[in-house]
Design an enzyme around this catalytic site. Sequence first.
Site, PDB file in Angstrom:
ATOM      1  N   ASP A   1     125.596 -14.354 123.002  1.00  0.00           N
ATOM      2  CA  ASP A   1     124.710 -14.509 121.978  1.00  0.00           C
ATOM      3  C   ASP A   1     125.085 -13.548 120.894  1.00  0.00           C
ATOM      4  OD1 ASP A   1     121.569 -15.359 121.176  1.00  0.00           O
ATOM      5  OD2 ASP A   1     121.815 -13.348 121.000  1.00  0.00           O
TER       6      ASP A   1
ATOM      7  N   HIS B   1     116.730 -16.855 112.550  1.00  0.00           N
ATOM      8  CA  HIS B   1     116.659 -15.320 113.056  1.00  0.00           C
ATOM      9  C   HIS B   1     115.062 -15.267 113.230  1.00  0.00           C
ATOM     10  CE1 HIS B   1     119.152 -11.764 114.266  1.00  0.00           C
ATOM     11  NE2 HIS B   1     117.877 -11.947 115.024  1.00  0.00           N
TER      12      HIS B   1
ATOM     13  N   SER C   1     113.789 -18.626 116.012  1.00  0.00           N
ATOM     14  CA  SER C   1     113.692 -17.107 117.063  1.00  0.00           C
ATOM     15  C   SER C   1     112.480 -16.303 116.347  1.00  0.00           C
ATOM     16  CB  SER C   1     114.996 -16.266 116.865  1.00  0.00           C
ATOM     17  OG  SER C   1     114.998 -15.036 117.693  1.00  0.00           O
ATOM     18  N   ASN C   2     111.666 -15.639 117.059  1.00  0.00           N
ATOM     19  CA  ASN C   2     110.560 -15.098 116.525  1.00  0.00           C
ATOM     20  C   ASN C   2     109.520 -15.674 115.978  1.00  0.00           C
ATOM     21  OD1 ASN C   2     111.546 -12.228 117.406  1.00  0.00           O
ATOM     22  ND2 ASN C   2     113.152 -12.723 115.811  1.00  0.00           N
TER      23      ASN C   2
ATOM     24  N   GLY D   1     113.398  -5.589 128.690  1.00  0.00           N
ATOM     25  CA  GLY D   1     112.334  -4.680 127.863  1.00  0.00           C
ATOM     26  C   GLY D   1     112.990  -4.049 126.686  1.00  0.00           C
TER      27      GLY D   1
ATOM     28  N   SER E   1     124.535  -5.102 126.943  1.00  0.00           N
ATOM     29  CA  SER E   1     125.145  -3.697 127.386  1.00  0.00           C
ATOM     30  C   SER E   1     126.595  -3.552 127.050  1.00  0.00           C
ATOM     31  CB  SER E   1     124.831  -3.707 129.053  1.00  0.00           C
ATOM     32  OG  SER E   1     125.516  -2.331 129.593  1.00  0.00           O
TER      33      SER E   1
ATOM     34  N   ASN F   1     128.060  -1.374 129.151  1.00  0.00           N
ATOM     35  CA  ASN F   1     128.661  -0.814 130.329  1.00  0.00           C
ATOM     36  C   ASN F   1     129.014  -1.841 131.407  1.00  0.00           C
ATOM     37  OD1 ASN F   1     128.256   0.113 132.718  1.00  0.00           O
ATOM     38  ND2 ASN F   1     126.911   1.770 132.288  1.00  0.00           N
TER      39      ASN F   1
ATOM     40  N   ALA G   1     128.389  -6.442 134.933  1.00  0.00           N
ATOM     41  CA  ALA G   1     128.818  -7.407 135.966  1.00  0.00           C
ATOM     42  C   ALA G   1     127.574  -7.408 137.013  1.00  0.00           C
ATOM     43  CB  ALA G   1     129.753  -6.429 136.836  1.00  0.00           C
TER      44      ALA G   1
ATOM     45  N   ASN H   1     124.222  -7.489 136.030  1.00  0.00           N
ATOM     46  CA  ASN H   1     123.398  -8.284 135.730  1.00  0.00           C
ATOM     47  C   ASN H   1     123.818  -9.760 135.794  1.00  0.00           C
ATOM     48  OD1 ASN H   1     122.192  -6.255 134.517  1.00  0.00           O
ATOM     49  ND2 ASN H   1     122.620  -6.419 132.527  1.00  0.00           N
TER      50      ASN H   1
HETATM   51  P1  NAD Z   1     117.827  -5.798 127.155  1.00  0.00           P
HETATM   52  O1  NAD Z   1     116.425  -6.119 127.587  1.00  0.00           O
HETATM   53  O2  NAD Z   1     119.085  -6.746 127.455  1.00  0.00           O
HETATM   54  O3  NAD Z   1     118.125  -4.455 127.298  1.00  0.00           O
HETATM   55  C1  NAD Z   1     119.200  -3.612 126.950  1.00  0.00           C
HETATM   56  C2  NAD Z   1     119.143  -2.223 127.503  1.00  0.00           C
HETATM   57  O4  NAD Z   1     119.142  -2.332 128.682  1.00  0.00           O
HETATM   58  C3  NAD Z   1     120.297  -1.558 126.781  1.00  0.00           C
HETATM   59  O5  NAD Z   1     119.962  -0.158 126.629  1.00  0.00           O
HETATM   60  C4  NAD Z   1     121.284  -1.491 128.224  1.00  0.00           C
HETATM   61  O6  NAD Z   1     122.019  -0.489 128.166  1.00  0.00           O
HETATM   62  C5  NAD Z   1     120.228  -1.486 129.257  1.00  0.00           C
HETATM   63  N1  NAD Z   1     120.642  -2.152 130.511  1.00  0.00           N
HETATM   64  C6  NAD Z   1     121.443  -3.399 130.533  1.00  0.00           C
HETATM   65  N2  NAD Z   1     121.701  -3.871 131.563  1.00  0.00           N
HETATM   66  C7  NAD Z   1     121.373  -2.646 132.736  1.00  0.00           C
HETATM   67  C8  NAD Z   1     121.223  -2.303 133.880  1.00  0.00           C
HETATM   68  N3  NAD Z   1     121.955  -3.431 134.774  1.00  0.00           N
HETATM   69  N4  NAD Z   1     120.783  -1.371 134.531  1.00  0.00           N
HETATM   70  C9  NAD Z   1     120.468  -0.363 133.476  1.00  0.00           C
HETATM   71  N5  NAD Z   1     120.235  -0.575 132.309  1.00  0.00           N
HETATM   72  C10 NAD Z   1     120.696  -1.731 131.704  1.00  0.00           C
HETATM   73  O7  NAD Z   1     117.784  -5.651 125.411  1.00  0.00           O
HETATM   74  P2  NAD Z   1     118.569  -6.252 124.024  1.00  0.00           P
HETATM   75  O8  NAD Z   1     120.221  -6.084 124.482  1.00  0.00           O
HETATM   76  O9  NAD Z   1     118.273  -5.617 123.096  1.00  0.00           O
HETATM   77  O10 NAD Z   1     118.383  -7.722 124.014  1.00  0.00           O
HETATM   78  C11 NAD Z   1     119.107  -8.986 124.795  1.00  0.00           C
HETATM   79  C12 NAD Z   1     119.779  -9.628 123.647  1.00  0.00           C
HETATM   80  O11 NAD Z   1     118.961 -10.375 122.935  1.00  0.00           O
HETATM   81  C13 NAD Z   1     120.375  -8.683 122.629  1.00  0.00           C
HETATM   82  O12 NAD Z   1     121.786  -8.105 122.984  1.00  0.00           O
HETATM   83  C14 NAD Z   1     120.781  -9.805 121.470  1.00  0.00           C
HETATM   84  O13 NAD Z   1     121.754 -10.585 121.763  1.00  0.00           O
HETATM   85  C15 NAD Z   1     119.461 -10.708 121.616  1.00  0.00           C
HETATM   86  N6  NAD Z   1     118.222 -10.105 120.638  1.00  0.00           N
HETATM   87  C16 NAD Z   1     117.667 -10.930 119.778  1.00  0.00           C
HETATM   88  C17 NAD Z   1     116.755 -10.392 118.989  1.00  0.00           C
HETATM   89  C18 NAD Z   1     116.173 -11.776 118.048  1.00  0.00           C
HETATM   90  O14 NAD Z   1     115.297 -11.098 116.999  1.00  0.00           O
HETATM   91  N7  NAD Z   1     116.405 -12.965 118.286  1.00  0.00           N
HETATM   92  C19 NAD Z   1     116.167  -9.345 118.952  1.00  0.00           C
HETATM   93  C20 NAD Z   1     116.723  -8.361 119.938  1.00  0.00           C
HETATM   94  C21 NAD Z   1     117.676  -8.730 120.878  1.00  0.00           C
END
Ligand code: NAD
Length: 303
Positions: A76, A141, A169-170, A222, A266, A268, A273, A275
């Site tokens: 994505d 978006h 989206s949204n 979250g 992430s 990291n 992996a 996830n």
């Molecule tokens: P997320 O809920 O995936 O959380 C990401 C956070 O969690 C990061 O700080 C990451 O370091 C941490 N994390 C990830 N895996 C972890 C694990 N196993 N243990 C501990 N911490 C962990 O939030 P996100 O990445 O912001 O959202 C997911 C995706 O959704 C985005 O990357 C993007 O592609 C999409 N997105 C879309 C919109 C939209 O408006 N359409 C908005 C925000 C995000």
Amino acid sequence: MKKFLAAIIFVAMMMSACGSSEEVPKDVSKSFFADSVALNSGYNMPRLGFGTWTLDDDTAEDCVYFALKVGYRLIDTARYYRNEAGVGKGIRRAIADGIATREEIFVTTKIMPGNYNSPDAAIENSLKTLGLDYVDLMLIHQPGHNDEEVYRAMERAVKAGKIRSIGISNYYTPRDFDRIKNIATIAPAVIQNENHPYYQNEELQSYVKKFGTVIESWYPLGGRGNTQKIFSNETIQSLAKKYSKSPAQIILRWQFQAGYVAIPGSSNKKHIAENFNIFDFRLTAEEMELMRGLNKNRRFENW
Ligand code: NAD
């Protein structure tokens, strides 16, 4: 002392960005084909993907490559993330290295509000920046002036073979969804919204099901700056203990069983992996109810 140093080096390696080392843990499931949903467009979409928000081009390239190596097949991105070039490079490198074929990878991007007055050009620009002939899914978006025209432009691009499935989206209410669906000749295949244990929009999920539309969760864990608030929840902690999984894996397993497509993000390697390693256990019906009970109807963002 030696052991201590080795432990520090190991942790640092696992915490590092995706490019520095590319070993893939052996216990990660690769059963992604079984884990896909049939969209109303006739295409299949993997139900667990990799999100790239906040990754710059170089990091995105390496992390996308690593994610594909781990087994992810849904990537994505969005014009707004300014990393389509890096994401495209990571995908094309993985294809060149024989990790997956283009057909096996499901690529999503989004048209951003600044481009709603020239959506046809926005679609062309995204394809060009990604370096791909088509994308699997393109989304508006967020709601905004001219979004109905943007949707029509995406429909034209479907007919021209540049996009396979389209969505929004949204858009959080049945009314928001209907505004687009009512002008559409191709029903939205996907709605990508904020969706996590503290914000479960079941009303929208059951409404759009009638049209074969699938909910995809952004902020599945979250999101940025909020994960610890959810990871520390007692129910999630006790399920993590029971299944010897991390809180993130419990949440992603809940997303999966609840019928959502999730795209955790992430940079990291260990987390990327981890996830993807959610296919070797199953929450019971009672546990799914417990997770359902965590809903506070509270979003962390307001866009
Ligand atoms: P997320 O809920 O995936 O959380 C990401 C956070 O969690 C990061 O700080 C990451 O370091 C941490 N994390 C990830 N895996 C972890 C694990 N196993 N243990 C501990 N911490 C962990 O939030 P996100 O990445 O912001 O959202 C997911 C995706 O959704 C985005 O990357 C993007 O592609 C999409 N997105 C879309 C919109 C939209 O408006 N359409 C908005 C925000 C995000």
